[in-house]
Design a protein around this motif. Structure first.
Motif, short mmCIF file in Angstrom:
data_model
loop_
_atom_site.label_atom_id
_atom_site.label_comp_id
_atom_site.label_asym_id
_atom_site.label_seq_id
_atom_site.Cartn_x
_atom_site.Cartn_y
_atom_site.Cartn_z
N ARG A 69 113.30 -45.36 -107.74
CA ARG A 69 114.14 -44.46 -107.49
C ARG A 69 115.08 -44.13 -108.80
O ARG A 69 115.18 -42.86 -109.02
CB ARG A 69 115.73 -44.89 -106.59
CG ARG A 69 116.82 -44.12 -106.31
CD ARG A 69 117.96 -44.78 -105.90
NE ARG A 69 118.62 -45.76 -106.66
CZ ARG A 69 119.61 -46.47 -106.28
NH1 ARG A 69 119.99 -46.63 -105.35
NH2 ARG A 69 119.77 -47.31 -107.36
N ASP A 70 115.25 -45.09 -109.75
CA ASP A 70 115.96 -44.87 -110.95
C ASP A 70 115.09 -44.19 -111.86
O ASP A 70 115.41 -43.24 -112.76
CB ASP A 70 116.40 -46.29 -111.63
CG ASP A 70 117.60 -46.81 -110.81
OD1 ASP A 70 118.27 -46.13 -110.04
OD2 ASP A 70 117.91 -47.82 -111.07
N SER A 73 128.15 -46.76 -114.46
CA SER A 73 126.99 -45.99 -113.99
C SER A 73 127.71 -44.50 -113.46
O SER A 73 127.35 -43.48 -113.73
CB SER A 73 125.92 -46.34 -113.40
OG SER A 73 125.34 -47.44 -113.99
N SER A 102 115.74 -40.53 -113.61
CA SER A 102 115.65 -40.64 -114.88
C SER A 102 114.79 -39.09 -115.18
O SER A 102 115.12 -38.43 -116.03
CB SER A 102 114.69 -41.53 -115.70
OG SER A 102 114.63 -41.29 -116.92
N GLY A 108 114.97 -48.70 -114.47
CA GLY A 108 113.85 -48.58 -113.40
C GLY A 108 112.89 -49.32 -113.75
O GLY A 108 112.49 -49.89 -112.89
N LEU A 168 118.53 -44.85 -117.34
CA LEU A 168 117.76 -45.05 -116.11
C LEU A 168 116.40 -45.62 -116.11
O LEU A 168 115.94 -46.35 -115.39
CB LEU A 168 118.00 -43.71 -115.23
CG LEU A 168 119.41 -43.52 -114.67
CD1 LEU A 168 119.52 -42.25 -114.20
CD2 LEU A 168 119.77 -44.62 -113.58
#
Length: 133
Positions: A60-61, A114, A65, A28, A24
């Protein structure tokens, strides 16, 4: 009456959770550094005229993470974060399907994978917490 001391071993970090957190973070960073590439990976094509929206998806990712990484040592936290996070790629897939239809199949597969990995991680964490391992 004697007191017994509860022996607690240090929690064990789960490699699968750390691997998901790392993946992630990479995704990201890609979205933040190159929003057009991120848009293609996401499934909405490079024609997107909203690079800041894709940067926001990258942030966001990155946040997810960090949460996964922080939760990696606690099965309860891993279960909650992974289970909740599995909703995000599921909704992303719905968005891509509505916008791109069959043209978005590669991205739909990525979003689906995912979601399955995150949900599977939540289930594994639940099993660990139930079995006490």
């Amino acid at each position: 009456m004697t007191r017994r001391r509860l022996s607690r071993s240090a929690p064990e970090t789960r490699p699968s959770t750390v691997a998901l957190a790392f993946a992630l973070a990479v995704i990201g960073l890609l979205f933040v550094a190159s929003p057009r590439t991120g848009a293609r990976l996401f499934g909405l094509g490079s024609q997107s005229e909203a690079p800041d929206l894709f940067r926001a998806l990258g942030f966001r990712d990155l946040g997810l993470s960090l949460m996964l990484g922080a939760a990696a040592r606690d099965p309860g936290a891993t279960r909650a974060v992974s289970g909740g996070a599995a909703v995000i790629p599921t909704l992303d897939a719905i968005l891509v399907a509505r916008r791109r239809g069959r043209k978005g199949l590669p991205a739909l597969a990525l979003h689906g994978l995912s979601a399955l990995l995150l949900a599977g991680n939540a289930v594994r964490a639940w099993r660990r917490s139930v079995s006490g391992r």
